[in-house]
Design a protein around this motif. Sequence first.
Motif, PDB file in Angstrom:
ATOM      1  N   ARG B  18       0.832  -1.207   0.000  1.00  0.00           N
ATOM      2  CA  ARG B  18       0.000   0.000   0.000  1.00  0.00           C
ATOM      3  C   ARG B  18       0.865   1.255   0.000  1.00  0.00           C
ATOM      4  NH1 ARG B  18      -4.764  -1.944   3.864  1.00  0.00           N
ATOM      5  NH2 ARG B  18      -6.401  -2.167   2.298  1.00  0.00           N
ATOM      6  N   ASP B  19       2.012   1.175   0.704  1.00  0.00           N
ATOM      7  CA  ASP B  19       2.915   2.325   0.732  1.00  0.00           C
ATOM      8  C   ASP B  19       3.524   2.570  -0.633  1.00  0.00           C
ATOM      9  OD1 ASP B  19       2.430   2.732   3.319  1.00  0.00           O
ATOM     10  OD2 ASP B  19       4.264   1.792   4.085  1.00  0.00           O
ATOM     11  N   ALA B  20       4.007   1.476  -1.249  1.00  0.00           N
ATOM     12  CA  ALA B  20       4.795   1.633  -2.469  1.00  0.00           C
ATOM     13  C   ALA B  20       3.916   1.837  -3.700  1.00  0.00           C
ATOM     14  CB  ALA B  20       5.696   0.413  -2.655  1.00  0.00           C
ATOM     15  N   LEU B  21       2.830   1.108  -3.793  1.00  0.00           N
ATOM     16  CA  LEU B  21       1.977   1.198  -4.981  1.00  0.00           C
ATOM     17  C   LEU B  21       0.524   1.386  -4.544  1.00  0.00           C
ATOM     18  CD1 LEU B  21       3.454  -1.904  -6.855  1.00  0.00           C
ATOM     19  CD2 LEU B  21       3.917   0.454  -7.453  1.00  0.00           C
ATOM     20  N   PRO B  22       0.197   2.568  -3.996  1.00  0.00           N
ATOM     21  CA  PRO B  22      -1.146   2.723  -3.403  1.00  0.00           C
ATOM     22  C   PRO B  22      -2.273   2.541  -4.405  1.00  0.00           C
ATOM     23  CG  PRO B  22       0.033   4.813  -3.512  1.00  0.00           C
ATOM     24  CD  PRO B  22       1.015   3.768  -3.880  1.00  0.00           C
ATOM     25  N   ASP B  23      -2.050   2.897  -5.666  1.00  0.00           N
ATOM     26  CA  ASP B  23      -3.150   2.802  -6.619  1.00  0.00           C
ATOM     27  C   ASP B  23      -3.291   1.413  -7.224  1.00  0.00           C
ATOM     28  OD1 ASP B  23      -0.665   3.336  -7.609  1.00  0.00           O
ATOM     29  OD2 ASP B  23      -1.397   4.191  -9.486  1.00  0.00           O
ATOM     30  N   ALA B  24      -2.356   0.505  -6.929  1.00  0.00           N
ATOM     31  CA  ALA B  24      -2.457  -0.840  -7.501  1.00  0.00           C
ATOM     32  C   ALA B  24      -3.333  -1.755  -6.652  1.00  0.00           C
ATOM     33  CB  ALA B  24      -1.067  -1.447  -7.653  1.00  0.00           C
ATOM     34  N   VAL B  25      -3.428  -1.466  -5.355  1.00  0.00           N
ATOM     35  CA  VAL B  25      -4.177  -2.350  -4.467  1.00  0.00           C
ATOM     36  C   VAL B  25      -5.665  -2.031  -4.558  1.00  0.00           C
ATOM     37  CG1 VAL B  25      -4.477  -3.110  -2.092  1.00  0.00           C
ATOM     38  CG2 VAL B  25      -2.213  -2.500  -2.926  1.00  0.00           C
ATOM     39  N   VAL B  26      -6.458  -3.025  -4.937  1.00  0.00           N
ATOM     40  CA  VAL B  26      -7.891  -2.803  -5.110  1.00  0.00           C
ATOM     41  C   VAL B  26      -8.644  -3.221  -3.850  1.00  0.00           C
ATOM     42  CG1 VAL B  26      -9.903  -3.433  -6.474  1.00  0.00           C
ATOM     43  CG2 VAL B  26      -7.697  -3.168  -7.585  1.00  0.00           C
ATOM     44  N   GLU B  27      -8.263  -4.356  -3.271  1.00  0.00           N
ATOM     45  CA  GLU B  27      -9.039  -4.901  -2.165  1.00  0.00           C
ATOM     46  C   GLU B  27      -8.140  -5.817  -1.344  1.00  0.00           C
ATOM     47  OE1 GLU B  27     -12.806  -6.483  -3.632  1.00  0.00           O
ATOM     48  OE2 GLU B  27     -12.695  -7.962  -2.008  1.00  0.00           O
TER      49      GLU B  27
END
Lengths: 400, 170
Positions: B18-27
């Motif tokens: 979530r820190d590194a790629l916040p927009d990649a995590v959907v759920e």
Amino acid sequence: MSARYDIHDLQEQEMVLNMGPQHPSTHGVLRVVLNLNGENVRKAVPYIGYLHRGTEKLAEVRKYYQTLPYTDRMDYLAAPSNNLGYVQAVEKLLGIEEDVPDRARYMRVLMAELARIASHLVWLGTHALDIGALSLFLYCFRERELINDMFEKYCGARLTTSMMRVGGMPAELPEGWVQMLEDFLGIMPERIDEYENLLTENPIWIRRTQGVGVVSPEDAVSLGLTGPCVRGSGVNYDVRRARPYQVYDRLEFDVPLATEGDVFSRYQVRVAEMRQSLRILRQALDQMPEGPWVAELPDYVLPSKVDAMTSIEGQTRHFVLTIHGYKAPPGEVYKAVEGPKGELGYYIVSDGDSKAYRMHVRAPSYYNLAALPLMCENRPVQDVVAVIGSLDIVLGEVDR
Amino acid sequence: MSTEDGQADPGLAVTRLRDALPDAVVEVGVHRGDTTVVVAAERIVEVCRLLRDDPELRFDYLVDVTAVDWLHREPRFDVVYHLFSISRNDMLRVKIRVEDRQPVDSLAEVYMLANWGERETYDMFGINFAGHPDLRRILLPEDWEDGFPLRKDFAIGGYGIWAADNVPFR
């Protein structure tokens, strides 16, 4: 095709050799297409699927308890390990892992470790047979017979055992079974010494296996090798240690490792593993408590035969469980066991029905076989046989 | 499908992701102690590279690749990856959701295991892995033209075969 061959042309061309699917050293129906330059393998391409029976599709139309016998048919040399993997996954899905009584857990460990020894014995016998040490095959099968007898005494079947149930075990250990195991534990250590006497310092064996089929630790992990194949490269990964299941956290055992990553290392690891399995069997037998062998869970466990035959409640429950099965809550689980071949994992997705919505088997043989091209390319053709033997594949599990 | 076990901690991997790629995590979901992360389909290679190379995570072992067909859902398929970190002894399930015929970036460059894992998934579900070095059928014959058997609209006995119970499942 011209009827005349020029001998010089033949020597310069690559030869394509179909090894299998009926080749005895492929341990079933594996076909490997080898591009040969003289004696050297340029390229090896495995073709699989000859034994594909659609187990995963069948699991979607069978109730949870009906899928169990299909798991025997995957790794048919160690059916109890497959049974254990499957019932564990279903128990995790149902959330009843904690309800399984201790005695059942110890019995499961006993069966799984016996299966491991049986599987390693078949591997050792056939692997040595492939390489040319013919006599070992007979010795190994002599001891495997003892294990098969134990399985037969417990559940009536020797290979396709189906010997575990969701919630525990189907029956108590029969009278005399523990004595059979004691006898087996008594003779087995010196029998393993006997195998080692035949092979470990045998110069032909060493020259056929050392430095053959080398895989580095990094490649082994990236390829997803598991079991003795990854431990032969020195990677300390054993599911029994990493994510202990049943009672493995209460038992003392070593995880044998070797460093070279070649066929000989994998041989050393498996032989050492048989000795560790004996250690586990000894402890499990000593620690095993008295008590029930199946959980008190009327929703999931069939009533005892006496109940089903003599009481109306038992009979009703028996019918309901047989005809409707039980529903699993929606969700998905992955649960793995350390099978004889490596990490055997079951991934089950449920949508709330009495059948799995999707069941996937992470078969160790399948991914171990994927390493074959890397291990035998640019090596002489006879090494292919040694490498296939050392991977210890079972085609029933590769193809599922 | 995310059945949460109350407020269970999804673990270090999800925090780092979530820190590194916040927009990649959907759920994110935790069920029976297994953490599942659903990520954006087009970011899967990036996510797996991060999970593998981050010195705190080191998910160096891809356990398995498979898929689930949710026939009447949009998008139709889940592609499921199980990752394991041998040094940290941690397991993570990464999922992406894809449409039928939507290409998925292949992980074969990141994990060698993905080669056969993705071939099997293609063989059984018809999911196209873009950039895969050798995307052929593996368990079924190479000239098999009857579709993809683990799809839910594939009847258990195959197409064109009459039998009482040979109907598409659900």
